[in-house]
Design an enzyme around this catalytic site. Structure first.
Site, short mmCIF file in Angstrom:
data_model
loop_
_atom_site.label_atom_id
_atom_site.label_comp_id
_atom_site.label_asym_id
_atom_site.label_seq_id
_atom_site.Cartn_x
_atom_site.Cartn_y
_atom_site.Cartn_z
N SER A 142 23.94 -17.94 -23.76
CA SER A 142 24.62 -17.02 -22.84
C SER A 142 25.68 -16.28 -23.65
CB SER A 142 25.31 -17.83 -21.73
OG SER A 142 26.27 -17.06 -21.06
N TYR A 155 30.53 -24.90 -18.33
CA TYR A 155 29.46 -23.96 -18.72
C TYR A 155 29.73 -23.39 -20.12
CZ TYR A 155 26.01 -20.17 -18.10
OH TYR A 155 24.94 -19.32 -18.23
P1 NAD Z 1 17.90 -19.82 -12.09
O1 NAD Z 1 18.81 -20.56 -11.16
O2 NAD Z 1 17.08 -18.69 -11.55
O3 NAD Z 1 16.94 -20.86 -12.85
C1 NAD Z 1 17.39 -22.11 -13.31
C2 NAD Z 1 16.19 -23.02 -13.49
O4 NAD Z 1 16.69 -24.31 -13.93
C3 NAD Z 1 15.43 -23.29 -12.19
O5 NAD Z 1 14.05 -23.36 -12.46
C4 NAD Z 1 15.96 -24.65 -11.73
O6 NAD Z 1 15.09 -25.36 -10.89
C5 NAD Z 1 16.12 -25.33 -13.10
N1 NAD Z 1 16.97 -26.50 -13.03
C6 NAD Z 1 18.24 -26.62 -12.58
N2 NAD Z 1 18.65 -27.90 -12.66
C7 NAD Z 1 17.60 -28.62 -13.20
C8 NAD Z 1 17.41 -29.98 -13.53
N3 NAD Z 1 18.35 -30.91 -13.34
N4 NAD Z 1 16.22 -30.34 -14.05
C9 NAD Z 1 15.23 -29.42 -14.25
N5 NAD Z 1 15.37 -28.11 -13.95
C10 NAD Z 1 16.54 -27.72 -13.42
O7 NAD Z 1 18.85 -19.30 -13.24
P2 NAD Z 1 18.60 -18.26 -14.43
O8 NAD Z 1 19.55 -17.16 -14.20
O9 NAD Z 1 17.16 -17.95 -14.64
O10 NAD Z 1 19.15 -19.14 -15.66
C11 NAD Z 1 18.32 -19.70 -16.67
C12 NAD Z 1 19.14 -19.95 -17.92
O11 NAD Z 1 19.70 -18.70 -18.33
C13 NAD Z 1 20.32 -20.89 -17.71
O12 NAD Z 1 20.47 -21.72 -18.85
C14 NAD Z 1 21.51 -19.95 -17.59
O13 NAD Z 1 22.72 -20.56 -17.99
C15 NAD Z 1 21.09 -18.85 -18.54
N6 NAD Z 1 21.76 -17.56 -18.33
C16 NAD Z 1 21.64 -16.88 -17.14
C17 NAD Z 1 22.31 -15.67 -16.98
C18 NAD Z 1 22.22 -14.85 -15.69
O14 NAD Z 1 23.00 -13.89 -15.54
N7 NAD Z 1 21.33 -15.13 -14.78
C19 NAD Z 1 23.07 -15.16 -18.03
C20 NAD Z 1 23.17 -15.89 -19.23
C21 NAD Z 1 22.49 -17.09 -19.37
#
Ligand code: NAD
Length: 260
Positions: A142, A155
């Protein structure tokens, strides 16, 4: 096209991980899906990947807070497909609170899912990659792996940690044909982000545009969201032969956020 490869993508039932799993399948990879969600929806995703792309897709319900289940997820991929060539450590959650009120169990949960799960999965997958002399490990970090925001202590700590883990493992296995990198998105347009908009409009008496530009995209100079497909395209590139000399890096995709 990376035919005959197999990938494990954690947290691929939603958002970024889902897009990465689809992009890999489109390139001919078999995929192990993982993450939480409605069983029927997950089965729809799994079956859809198989019918659309002609690859095999299986689902592991491994909970990323449980080291034993993480190892079993990797073994399931190896047993079903013969190898886990690509590992994407992507599952993640957020929790926002001032440090003095931050619930201890939330700290432990964020560190477990966003950081320790990558350690456990990498630890389990590396031996097979080494034996085959090829592998790709991609960690979804991130912008918060490089800079901080208040109230996101767990985080930000986890994401800085995953950047360090990425560099360390990359050095350890640099001569084994395995690259290890992290992708650091800024704000990505996922259902998670979209759902925050109506409530924020009400709470702050703002228009949709004001919420997007002055709240969500305040830190993002392009004033545009990253898309899940853009992140997935970078993950696909990192798996190509053209990227074989890219290792130990932290690749920002944040509309200029961390340039400031
Ligand atoms: P999201 O909530 O759409 O997806 C998260 C996924 O992780 C889901 O499939 C959820 O079921 C799974 N998950 C959560 N807890 C879990 C557990 N205990 N065991 C197994 N699976 C689990 O979120 P996203 O936005 O797609 O985020 C994905 C990654 O990208 C994360 O690591 C997040 O920190 C990172 N990220 C997201 C953003 C953003 O703006 N959306 C920005 C930077 C980084």
């Amino acid at each position: 096209m990376f035919c005959f490869k197999s990938a494990v993508v954690t947290g691929s039932t939603s958002g970024i991980g889902h897009a990465i799993a689809l992009a890999f399948a489109k390139e001919g990879a078999n995929v192990v899906l993982n993450g939480f969600g409605d069983a029927g929806e997950i089965e729809k995703i799994r079956a859809g990947i198989e019918s659309e792309f002609g690859v095999k897709a299986i689902y592991s319900p491994a909970d990323m807070t449980k080291p034993q289940e993480i190892e079993e997820m990797v073994r399931l991929g190896e047993k079903t497909f013969g190898s886990v060539d690509i590992l994407v450590n992507n599952a993640g959650i957020q929790f926002v609170s001032p440090i003095e009120d931050f619930p201890v169990e939330k700290w432990d949960q964020v560190i477990a899912i966003n950081l320790s799960s990558a350690f456990h999965a990498t630890r389990a997958a590396v031996a097979g990659m080494k034996a085959r002399g090829w592998g790709r490990i991609i960690n979804t970090a991130s912008a918060h792996s490089l800079v901080a925001s208040p109230f996101k202590s767990a985080y930000v700590a986890a994401k800085h940690g995953i950047a360090g883990l990425t560099k360390t493992v990359a050095l350890e296995i640099a001569t084994d044909g395995i690259t290890v990198n992290c992708i650091s998105p800024g704000y990505v347009w996922t259902p998670l982000v979209e759902k925050q908009i109506p409530d924020t409009m009400m709470a702050r008496n703002m228009t949709r545009e004001q919420v997007i530009n002055d709240v969500l995209l305040k830190a993002q100079p392009t004033k545009q969201f990253v898309t899940v497909d853009q992140v997935a395209a970078l993950a696909v590139f990192l798996c190509s032969d053209a990227a074989s000399q890219i290792t130990g890096t932290n690749l920002s995709m944040d509309g200029g956020w961390t340039a400031e």
